[in-house]
Design a protein around this motif. Structure first.
Motif, PDB file in Angstrom:
ATOM      1  N   LEU A  77       1.228  -1.241   0.299  1.00 31.57           N
ATOM      2  CA  LEU A  77      -0.102  -0.089   0.040  1.00 31.57           C
ATOM      3  C   LEU A  77       0.839   1.478  -0.044  1.00 31.57           C
ATOM      4  N   LYS A  88       0.150   7.294  -9.219  1.00 31.47           N
ATOM      5  CA  LYS A  88      -0.492   5.891  -8.623  1.00 31.47           C
ATOM      6  C   LYS A  88      -0.209   5.448 -10.224  1.00 31.47           C
ATOM      7  N   PHE A  92       1.577   1.498  -9.576  1.00 31.86           N
ATOM      8  CA  PHE A  92       0.847  -0.052  -9.970  1.00 31.86           C
ATOM      9  C   PHE A  92       2.042  -0.857 -10.916  1.00 31.86           C
ATOM     10  N   ASP A  97      -0.147  -2.772  -5.118  1.00 30.48           N
ATOM     11  CA  ASP A  97      -1.496  -3.007  -5.031  1.00 30.48           C
ATOM     12  C   ASP A  97      -2.725  -1.762  -4.291  1.00 30.48           C
ATOM     13  N   ASP A  98      -2.247  -1.218  -4.036  1.00 28.48           N
ATOM     14  CA  ASP A  98      -3.613   0.457  -3.143  1.00 28.48           C
ATOM     15  C   ASP A  98      -2.888   1.263  -3.713  1.00 28.48           C
ATOM     16  N   TYR A  99      -2.969   2.250  -3.114  1.00 22.58           N
ATOM     17  CA  TYR A  99      -2.735   3.431  -3.129  1.00 22.58           C
ATOM     18  C   TYR A  99      -3.938   4.399  -1.964  1.00 22.58           C
ATOM     19  N   ARG A 112      -8.464  -0.450   4.294  1.00 20.46           N
ATOM     20  CA  ARG A 112      -7.387  -0.861   3.108  1.00 20.46           C
ATOM     21  C   ARG A 112      -7.309  -2.125   3.098  1.00 20.46           C
ATOM     22  N   LEU A 116      -7.003  -5.632   1.927  1.00 17.90           N
ATOM     23  CA  LEU A 116      -5.706  -6.282   1.289  1.00 17.90           C
ATOM     24  C   LEU A 116      -4.949  -7.488   1.945  1.00 17.90           C
ATOM     25  N   GLU A 177     -11.279  -1.942  -9.982  1.00 16.29           N
ATOM     26  CA  GLU A 177     -10.947  -1.879  -8.566  1.00 16.29           C
ATOM     27  C   GLU A 177     -10.398  -3.133  -8.107  1.00 16.29           C
ATOM     28  N   TRP A 180      -6.131  -3.819  -9.550  1.00 13.27           N
ATOM     29  CA  TRP A 180      -5.500  -1.984  -9.535  1.00 13.27           C
ATOM     30  C   TRP A 180      -6.202  -1.308  -8.326  1.00 13.27           C
ATOM     31  N   GLY A 181      -6.505  -1.191  -8.056  1.00 13.60           N
ATOM     32  CA  GLY A 181      -6.917  -1.293  -6.426  1.00 13.60           C
ATOM     33  C   GLY A 181      -7.763   0.568  -6.248  1.00 13.60           C
ATOM     34  N   TYR A 184      -6.971   3.857  -8.580  1.00 14.21           N
ATOM     35  CA  TYR A 184      -6.614   3.339  -9.840  1.00 14.21           C
ATOM     36  C   TYR A 184      -7.115   4.543 -10.677  1.00 14.21           C
TER      37      TYR A 184
END
Length: 224
Positions: A77, A88, A92, A97-99, A112, A116, A177, A180-181, A184
């Motif tokens: 993350l 971002k 990726f 995995d996420d931001y 989050r 994850l 979603e 890519w999170g 994204y």
């Protein structure tokens, strides 16, 4: 108890993040830069890493790349102060995995992190079989009747997601979603590009096919 590595050069942010994570039942390990984070990763088992981008010695980009090389399964993350689209996208592409954009709500961060870890554990708990094809999430390898392939991370996650529930239709937005999170911000046509690559890779494999559902998205159909 899952252990979360928190890498950020701002001691106040590290303290805040760790406080909320420990309140949710997670153990935490702190690092003030990328080099410290790599030492911490080597010293103890880490289940997830929260990485700031702007750090001295080794920034979040380099740290993300190195952690992904060391462990393709480690959930990552990333934190950014600006939240610009190019940041971002770069994250990726490096394997994040996420931001989450600063300033952030610590409660959202814990949600989050939990999501994850859940996604990783569900995926890592089993392999998926489609006829004589096996998808092994622990190695990101796909074994067919004639060969074993190691896929790029996002291609594997996309194929694995479709293969878990053959026949289920996923929209591009759902796939973005999930893979890519939530944050994204790129073009969702990236899904089409990855689907095209998968179709080309497995064009001669009879055990499954990826179908386009016009106006909706994609589904995987296993051979009967």
């Amino acid at each position: 108890m899952p252990t979360v590595l928190v890498a950020d050069d701002d001691a106040n942010i590290r303290e805040l993040v760790c406080l909320f994570l420990r309140g949710e039942g997670y153990a935490t390990v702190e690092a003030a830069d990328g080099r410290e984070a790599l030492k911490a990763y080597a010293a103890s088992p880490i289940d997830l890493a929260v990485l700031d981008i702007m750090m001295p010695a080794m920034d979040g980009w380099a740290l993300c790349r190195e952690l992904r090389r060391l462990n393709p399964d480690l959930p990552l993350l990333m934190l950014t102060a600006r939240g610009e689209t190019w940041e971002k996208v770069k994250g990726f592409e490096l394997g994040a995995d996420d931001y989450l954009t600063k300033p952030f709500d610590p409660l959202e961060l814990t949600v989050r992190v939990r999501a994850l870890l859940k996604r990783y554990r569900i995926g890592a708990a089993r392999a998926v079989r489609l006829g004589e094809v096996e998808l092994d999430r622990s190695t990101y390898k796909v074994t067919t009747r004639t060969e074993t392939l190691t896929l790029p991370l996002k291609e594997f996650e996309l194929l694995y997601t479709l293969a878990e529930t053959p026949g289920q239709v996923y929209t591009r937005e759902q796939l973005i979603e999930r893979i890519w999170g939530l944050d994204y911000a790129g073009d969702n046509r990236t899904v089409d590009v990855h689907i095209k690559r998968l179709r080309e890779r497995f064009a001669e494999v009879p055990d499954f096919r990826i179908e386009t559902v016009r106006g909706l998205g994609y589904r995987l159909e296993a051979a009967e």
